[in-house]
Design an enzyme around this catalytic site. Structure first.
Site, short mmCIF file in Angstrom:
data_model
loop_
_atom_site.label_atom_id
_atom_site.label_comp_id
_atom_site.label_asym_id
_atom_site.label_seq_id
_atom_site.Cartn_x
_atom_site.Cartn_y
_atom_site.Cartn_z
N ARG A 56 0.59 -1.30 0.08
CA ARG A 56 -0.01 0.14 0.17
C ARG A 56 0.88 1.13 -0.09
NH1 ARG A 56 -4.60 -1.68 4.49
NH2 ARG A 56 -5.23 -3.43 3.35
N CYS A 57 1.90 1.28 -0.79
CA CYS A 57 2.86 2.48 -0.81
C CYS A 57 2.81 2.94 -2.22
CB CYS A 57 4.39 1.73 -0.44
SG CYS A 57 5.64 2.81 -0.58
N GLY A 58 3.07 4.14 -2.41
CA GLY A 58 3.42 5.02 -3.54
C GLY A 58 4.42 4.23 -4.36
N HIS A 59 5.47 3.61 -3.89
CA HIS A 59 6.25 2.83 -4.77
C HIS A 59 6.09 1.55 -4.98
CE1 HIS A 59 9.40 6.00 -3.97
NE2 HIS A 59 9.29 6.10 -2.77
N THR A 60 4.70 0.99 -4.56
CA THR A 60 4.28 -0.46 -4.91
C THR A 60 4.24 -0.83 -6.30
OG1 THR A 60 2.98 -0.32 -2.83
CG2 THR A 60 2.35 -2.08 -4.46
#
Length: 160
Positions: A36-40
């Protein structure tokens, strides 16, 4: 000082102990991952690296981590399902780890001695490990898997 992870033991997704010395002769890309990360979306690039270079000796190792913004709250089963259905991930996802703080997992206690030494800053930080188990380089989260500096370092490590 050379930092090596060859003598570190980690837990696989089923909770079994796995000695990293079993990866001797492989180039490793160790990444703390989160769903659930912007980098996912970096899962796409990590899988592309895995598929492109696996036959040459690269192994991508994903370590789910909930240390940053509670962005990996799921169970290992949920994480593995997410990775396979959303990103077609085939590289190995290990047991959840702590990548920072006093209770960090043994692998991250060792990896974070790599210059610049210190705790992992966020999800999707990458550590490149040579065939001998020595940590070659560390890449912050904003370095994408297809970044020329990372790809070049992987190719050089595979040729070494």
């Amino acid at each position: 000082m050379t930092i090596s992870i060859s003598d570190v033991t980690v837990k696989d997704a089923k909770g079994a102990e796995r000695a990293l010395e079993g990866y001797a002769g492989k180039v490793l890309l160790v990444v703390n991952v989160a769903s659930r990360c912007g980098h996912t979306p970096q899962y796409t690039g990590l899988e592309a690296l895995n598929r492109k270079y696996a036959a040459q000796g690269l192994t991508v190792l994903g370590f789910p981590c909930n240390d940053f913004g509670a962005q990996e709250p799921g169970t290992l089963e949920e994480i593995q399902s997410f990775c396979s259905t959303q990103y077609d991930v085939t590289f190995e996802i290990f047991g959840k780890v702590q990548a920072k703080g006093d209770d960090k997992s043994p692998i991250y206690a060792r990896l974070t001695q790599t210059e610049p030494a210190g705790d992992v800053g966020w999800n999707f930080e990458k550590f490149l490990v040579g065939k001998d188990g020595a940590v070659i380089a560390r890449y912050k989260s904003n370095v994408s898997p297809d970044a020329p500096e990372l790809v070049g370092a992987i190719e050089a490590a595979l040729k070494a």
